[in-house]
Design a protein around this motif. Structure first.
Motif, mmCIF file in Angstrom:
data_model
loop_
_atom_site.group_PDB
_atom_site.id
_atom_site.type_symbol
_atom_site.label_atom_id
_atom_site.label_comp_id
_atom_site.label_asym_id
_atom_site.label_seq_id
_atom_site.Cartn_x
_atom_site.Cartn_y
_atom_site.Cartn_z
ATOM 1 N N LEU A 1 29.874 9.763 52.753
ATOM 2 C CA LEU A 1 30.381 9.949 51.389
ATOM 3 C C LEU A 1 31.886 9.693 51.306
ATOM 4 O O LEU A 1 32.377 9.082 50.355
ATOM 5 N N VAL A 2 32.624 10.147 52.314
ATOM 6 C CA VAL A 2 34.075 9.912 52.334
ATOM 7 C C VAL A 2 34.357 8.416 52.487
ATOM 8 O O VAL A 2 35.265 7.881 51.830
ATOM 9 N N LEU A 3 33.593 7.740 53.319
ATOM 10 C CA LEU A 3 33.774 6.293 53.471
ATOM 11 C C LEU A 3 33.485 5.557 52.166
ATOM 12 O O LEU A 3 34.227 4.638 51.792
ATOM 13 N N ILE A 4 32.421 5.951 51.477
ATOM 14 C CA ILE A 4 32.114 5.342 50.178
ATOM 15 C C ILE A 4 33.268 5.575 49.208
ATOM 16 O O ILE A 4 33.688 4.662 48.487
ATOM 17 N N TRP A 5 33.782 6.797 49.211
ATOM 18 C CA TRP A 5 34.920 7.107 48.337
ATOM 19 C C TRP A 5 36.112 6.226 48.693
ATOM 20 O O TRP A 5 36.766 5.658 47.821
ATOM 21 N N ALA A 6 36.423 6.102 49.979
ATOM 22 C CA ALA A 6 37.571 5.303 50.411
ATOM 23 C C ALA A 6 37.391 3.826 50.057
ATOM 24 O O ALA A 6 38.321 3.173 49.580
ATOM 25 N N ILE A 7 36.196 3.319 50.275
ATOM 26 C CA ILE A 7 35.907 1.912 49.969
ATOM 27 C C ILE A 7 35.997 1.650 48.462
ATOM 28 O O ILE A 7 36.401 0.566 48.035
ATOM 29 N N SER A 8 35.652 2.654 47.674
ATOM 30 C CA SER A 8 35.692 2.479 46.213
ATOM 31 C C SER A 8 37.116 2.506 45.651
ATOM 32 O O SER A 8 37.330 2.180 44.490
ATOM 33 N N GLY A 9 38.088 2.858 46.472
ATOM 34 C CA GLY A 9 39.478 2.939 46.024
ATOM 35 C C GLY A 9 39.981 1.698 45.310
ATOM 36 O O GLY A 9 40.535 1.790 44.207
ATOM 37 N N PRO A 10 39.822 0.516 45.911
ATOM 38 C CA PRO A 10 40.316 -0.693 45.240
ATOM 39 C C PRO A 10 39.650 -0.953 43.872
ATOM 40 O O PRO A 10 40.293 -1.472 42.962
ATOM 41 N N PHE B 1 42.936 2.807 43.081
ATOM 42 C CA PHE B 1 43.516 3.970 43.764
ATOM 43 C C PHE B 1 44.189 4.913 42.760
ATOM 44 O O PHE B 1 45.260 5.454 43.004
ATOM 45 N N SER B 2 43.506 5.102 41.639
ATOM 46 C CA SER B 2 44.074 5.890 40.538
ATOM 47 C C SER B 2 44.138 7.378 40.883
ATOM 48 O O SER B 2 43.544 7.836 41.859
ATOM 49 N N GLU B 3 44.848 8.108 40.055
ATOM 50 C CA GLU B 3 44.936 9.555 40.242
ATOM 51 C C GLU B 3 43.567 10.206 40.063
ATOM 52 O O GLU B 3 43.239 11.168 40.754
ATOM 53 N N THR B 4 42.778 9.696 39.149
ATOM 54 C CA THR B 4 41.423 10.233 38.938
ATOM 55 C C THR B 4 40.575 10.021 40.181
ATOM 56 O O THR B 4 39.830 10.911 40.599
ATOM 57 N N TRP B 5 40.693 8.846 40.786
ATOM 58 C CA TRP B 5 39.951 8.540 42.013
ATOM 59 C C TRP B 5 40.328 9.536 43.119
ATOM 60 O O TRP B 5 39.470 10.052 43.827
ATOM 61 N N THR C 1 36.452 17.910 44.873
ATOM 62 C CA THR C 1 35.161 18.115 45.543
ATOM 63 C C THR C 1 35.331 18.861 46.862
ATOM 64 O O THR C 1 34.635 19.846 47.123
ATOM 65 N N THR C 2 36.262 18.412 47.692
ATOM 66 C CA THR C 2 36.438 19.062 48.992
ATOM 67 C C THR C 2 36.991 20.478 48.847
ATOM 68 O O THR C 2 36.610 21.367 49.616
ATOM 69 N N THR C 3 37.840 20.697 47.875
ATOM 70 C CA THR C 3 38.378 22.043 47.669
ATOM 71 C C THR C 3 37.281 23.014 47.256
ATOM 72 O O THR C 3 37.190 24.132 47.789
ATOM 73 N N ILE C 4 36.445 22.616 46.330
ATOM 74 C CA ILE C 4 35.356 23.487 45.860
ATOM 75 C C ILE C 4 34.371 23.770 46.987
ATOM 76 O O ILE C 4 33.985 24.925 47.211
ATOM 77 N N ILE C 5 33.989 22.738 47.721
ATOM 78 C CA ILE C 5 33.030 22.926 48.817
ATOM 79 C C ILE C 5 33.622 23.845 49.887
ATOM 80 O O ILE C 5 32.956 24.767 50.372
ATOM 81 N N THR C 6 34.870 23.624 50.248
ATOM 82 C CA THR C 6 35.523 24.468 51.250
ATOM 83 C C THR C 6 35.606 25.915 50.790
ATOM 84 O O THR C 6 35.314 26.842 51.555
ATOM 85 N N PHE C 7 35.988 26.118 49.549
ATOM 86 C CA PHE C 7 36.103 27.465 48.988
ATOM 87 C C PHE C 7 34.768 28.202 49.071
ATOM 88 O O PHE C 7 34.706 29.346 49.526
ATOM 89 N N LEU C 8 33.694 27.553 48.672
ATOM 90 C CA LEU C 8 32.376 28.202 48.693
ATOM 91 C C LEU C 8 31.866 28.412 50.116
ATOM 92 O O LEU C 8 31.266 29.443 50.431
#
Length: 125
Positions: A28-37, A41-45, A52-59
């Motif tokens: 999933l992280v690789l897909i996210w990284a590949i989707s950057g271009p 590489f926007s702020e929303t991206w 996502t990682t903050t919420i998952i880590t918190f829970l």
């Protein structure tokens, strides 16, 4: 409610520790990284992965802590039963509820007894 939470927490802790889960997250992280271009590489991206990682880590912190608390309590109960049914001192039962200083005194007592037993065994040999 508590029984359901315990079952869910145990399941999540078990599944999250499996290699396939790590590989899926890495994918999933690789897909996210590949989707950057494609997203410039926007702020929303960037915000997507950060949120996502903050919420998952918190829970996960709470779920894993719950599982560890129950595992620790179960181990203590088992050890207490071994102490209770053996020739060991029953005064050790429940020491996990004492202060750190009181536990240190018990540990020192055990170390002293172990050293004395080693000395006695060397003299007997």
């Amino acid at each position: 409610m508590e029984k359901w939470f315990n079952k869910a927490a145990t399941w999540v802790a078990h599944v999250s520790g499996r290699p396939v889960t790590f590989i899926a997250c890495l994918f999933l992280v690789l897909i996210w990284a590949i989707s950057g271009p494609f997203f410039g590489f926007s702020e929303t991206w960037q915000l997507v992965i950060n949120t996502t990682t903050t919420i998952i880590t918190f829970l996960m912190v709470f779920l894993i802590q719950n599982t560890q608390n129950r595992d620790g309590a179960a181990i203590q109960a088992k050890l207490d039963e071994i102490l209770r049914t053996s020739d060991a001192l029953n005064s050790f039962i429940g020491i996990e509820h004492l202060t750190e200083e009181e536990v240190c005194r018990f540990r020192d007592q055990c170390e002293t007894a172990a050293k004395k037993a080693d000395a006695d065994n060397k003299c007997a040999a």
